[in-house]
Design a protein around this motif. Sequence first.
Motif, mmCIF file in Angstrom:
data_model
loop_
_atom_site.group_PDB
_atom_site.id
_atom_site.type_symbol
_atom_site.label_atom_id
_atom_site.label_comp_id
_atom_site.label_asym_id
_atom_site.label_seq_id
_atom_site.Cartn_x
_atom_site.Cartn_y
_atom_site.Cartn_z
ATOM 1 N N THR A 90 0.846 -1.195 0.000
ATOM 2 C CA THR A 90 0.000 0.000 0.000
ATOM 3 C C THR A 90 0.877 1.240 0.000
ATOM 4 O O THR A 90 2.092 1.163 0.056
ATOM 5 C CB THR A 90 -0.907 0.019 1.240
ATOM 6 N N MET A 91 0.256 2.371 -0.003
ATOM 7 C CA MET A 91 0.978 3.641 0.034
ATOM 8 C C MET A 91 1.041 4.188 1.464
ATOM 9 O O MET A 91 1.324 5.349 1.675
ATOM 10 C CB MET A 91 0.300 4.656 -0.892
ATOM 11 N N ILE A 92 0.786 3.327 2.456
ATOM 12 C CA ILE A 92 0.858 3.760 3.851
ATOM 13 C C ILE A 92 2.295 4.143 4.156
ATOM 14 O O ILE A 92 3.228 3.453 3.771
ATOM 15 C CB ILE A 92 0.388 2.643 4.797
ATOM 16 N N GLY A 93 2.474 5.236 4.853
ATOM 17 C CA GLY A 93 3.814 5.689 5.194
ATOM 18 C C GLY A 93 3.962 5.862 6.691
ATOM 19 O O GLY A 93 3.054 5.570 7.465
ATOM 20 N N SER A 94 5.113 6.324 7.084
ATOM 21 C CA SER A 94 5.360 6.640 8.481
ATOM 22 C C SER A 94 6.247 7.880 8.523
ATOM 23 O O SER A 94 6.835 8.262 7.510
ATOM 24 C CB SER A 94 6.021 5.465 9.206
ATOM 25 N N GLU A 95 6.306 8.511 9.672
ATOM 26 C CA GLU A 95 7.117 9.710 9.822
ATOM 27 C C GLU A 95 8.269 9.439 10.776
ATOM 28 O O GLU A 95 8.147 8.629 11.691
ATOM 29 C CB GLU A 95 6.269 10.855 10.381
ATOM 30 N N PRO A 132 18.206 10.294 12.241
ATOM 31 C CA PRO A 132 19.044 9.218 11.712
ATOM 32 C C PRO A 132 18.795 7.887 12.430
ATOM 33 O O PRO A 132 18.183 7.845 13.494
ATOM 34 C CB PRO A 132 20.455 9.720 12.029
ATOM 35 N N LYS A 133 19.306 6.828 11.820
ATOM 36 C CA LYS A 133 19.353 5.522 12.483
ATOM 37 C C LYS A 133 20.709 5.424 13.174
ATOM 38 O O LYS A 133 21.503 4.534 12.915
ATOM 39 C CB LYS A 133 19.175 4.387 11.470
ATOM 40 N N VAL A 144 19.425 7.448 22.464
ATOM 41 C CA VAL A 144 18.496 6.550 21.789
ATOM 42 C C VAL A 144 18.985 6.340 20.365
ATOM 43 O O VAL A 144 19.423 7.294 19.716
ATOM 44 C CB VAL A 144 17.073 7.167 21.771
ATOM 45 N N THR A 145 18.883 5.112 19.875
ATOM 46 C CA THR A 145 19.183 4.840 18.468
ATOM 47 C C THR A 145 17.887 4.436 17.779
ATOM 48 O O THR A 145 17.408 3.311 17.953
ATOM 49 C CB THR A 145 20.246 3.727 18.325
ATOM 50 N N PRO A 146 17.265 5.361 17.020
ATOM 51 C CA PRO A 146 16.024 5.041 16.311
ATOM 52 C C PRO A 146 16.238 3.916 15.305
ATOM 53 O O PRO A 146 17.331 3.751 14.752
ATOM 54 C CB PRO A 146 15.672 6.348 15.607
ATOM 55 N N ARG A 147 15.176 3.157 15.071
ATOM 56 C CA ARG A 147 15.222 2.054 14.106
ATOM 57 C C ARG A 147 14.250 2.328 12.964
ATOM 58 O O ARG A 147 13.235 3.006 13.141
ATOM 59 C CB ARG A 147 14.860 0.741 14.784
ATOM 60 N N ALA A 148 14.549 1.753 11.817
ATOM 61 C CA ALA A 148 13.694 1.915 10.637
ATOM 62 C C ALA A 148 12.305 1.349 10.913
ATOM 63 O O ALA A 148 12.147 0.399 11.679
ATOM 64 C CB ALA A 148 14.304 1.200 9.438
ATOM 65 N N THR A 149 11.321 1.947 10.298
ATOM 66 C CA THR A 149 9.953 1.434 10.369
ATOM 67 C C THR A 149 9.651 0.702 9.070
ATOM 68 O O THR A 149 10.285 0.942 8.037
ATOM 69 C CB THR A 149 8.943 2.580 10.551
ATOM 70 N N PHE A 150 8.678 -0.187 9.120
ATOM 71 C CA PHE A 150 8.226 -0.921 7.947
ATOM 72 C C PHE A 150 6.697 -0.892 7.970
ATOM 73 O O PHE A 150 6.060 -1.884 8.316
ATOM 74 C CB PHE A 150 8.760 -2.362 7.963
ATOM 75 N N PRO A 151 6.096 0.267 7.623
ATOM 76 C CA PRO A 151 4.649 0.432 7.784
ATOM 77 C C PRO A 151 3.808 -0.521 6.941
ATOM 78 O O PRO A 151 2.657 -0.753 7.262
ATOM 79 C CB PRO A 151 4.405 1.890 7.382
ATOM 80 N N ASN A 152 4.389 -1.096 5.878
ATOM 81 C CA ASN A 152 3.667 -2.048 5.044
ATOM 82 C C ASN A 152 4.206 -3.458 5.199
ATOM 83 O O ASN A 152 3.831 -4.347 4.448
ATOM 84 C CB ASN A 152 3.781 -1.640 3.570
ATOM 85 N N PRO A 160 7.941 -5.957 6.086
ATOM 86 C CA PRO A 160 9.342 -5.987 5.657
ATOM 87 C C PRO A 160 9.540 -6.197 4.157
ATOM 88 O O PRO A 160 10.601 -5.878 3.635
ATOM 89 C CB PRO A 160 9.931 -7.140 6.463
ATOM 90 N N ASP A 161 8.545 -6.707 3.455
ATOM 91 C CA ASP A 161 8.688 -6.952 2.019
ATOM 92 C C ASP A 161 8.356 -5.738 1.165
ATOM 93 O O ASP A 161 8.434 -5.810 -0.059
ATOM 94 C CB ASP A 161 7.801 -8.131 1.588
ATOM 95 N N CYS A 162 7.981 -4.630 1.785
ATOM 96 C CA CYS A 162 7.534 -3.467 1.015
ATOM 97 C C CYS A 162 8.414 -2.231 1.187
ATOM 98 O O CYS A 162 7.985 -1.132 0.915
ATOM 99 C CB CYS A 162 6.092 -3.134 1.394
ATOM 100 N N GLY A 163 9.611 -2.400 1.646
ATOM 101 C CA GLY A 163 10.513 -1.259 1.747
ATOM 102 C C GLY A 163 10.531 -0.637 3.125
ATOM 103 O O GLY A 163 9.605 -0.761 3.918
ATOM 104 N N GLU A 164 11.620 0.055 3.373
ATOM 105 C CA GLU A 164 11.890 0.658 4.674
ATOM 106 C C GLU A 164 11.341 2.076 4.755
ATOM 107 O O GLU A 164 11.457 2.843 3.816
ATOM 108 C CB GLU A 164 13.407 0.671 4.866
ATOM 109 N N GLY A 165 10.759 2.400 5.911
ATOM 110 C CA GLY A 165 10.293 3.755 6.169
ATOM 111 C C GLY A 165 11.289 4.486 7.050
ATOM 112 O O GLY A 165 12.334 3.950 7.418
ATOM 113 N N PRO A 166 10.984 5.719 7.426
ATOM 114 C CA PRO A 166 11.888 6.502 8.263
ATOM 115 C C PRO A 166 12.023 5.913 9.662
ATOM 116 O O PRO A 166 11.165 5.172 10.123
ATOM 117 C CB PRO A 166 11.243 7.883 8.314
ATOM 118 N N PRO A 167 13.091 6.273 10.379
ATOM 119 C CA PRO A 167 13.319 5.717 11.705
ATOM 120 C C PRO A 167 12.426 6.331 12.780
ATOM 121 O O PRO A 167 12.005 7.471 12.673
ATOM 122 C CB PRO A 167 14.789 6.027 11.977
#
Length: 166
Positions: free
Chosen positions: A32-37, A110-111, A135-143, A145-152
Amino acid sequence: MRALLRALPLAAALLALAACGSGSDGAGRPCTMIGSEAGVNLVVPDGSRVAAASLRACWNGTCQEPRIVLTPTSKAVSTGCDGDGPDAVCGASASPDGGKSGFARLHGLPKAPVQITLKLRDAEGRAYFTHRLDVTPRATFPNGPDCGEGPPQAVLTVANGQVTVR
């Protein structure tokens, strides 16, 4: 034969349009086109005292102090089922649980390690909790893990005078 030749470009165009809309990264399931910030989510399970929160995040010589709007949290409470069978319909409703949460949007987060100073204030505006942590932010995967990485992102939970990071 002429009708077939005229229909061929239309069929090709429809096929191409369908392929463009699939949003799949080749994993066989649509994305989907769901994203994260990029940012930090704050959770205070016992939010009875907290009226406001502020956060300062610093990395690579720059700092940001985003606005955090706190909202009440809730839990799901069963409203029962209309039977015991496999086709029974069950329900639930949201019930306030006394907590509060908010999100701090951090552009360019950043990550990599980030210094965060968190303050919680009471209804009179007095800071009653201040904590500095790395804190070390981690990448999000709003769709997924098979649909690409979102922002941390990172999640800070404040409970019993301690901050935990997820």
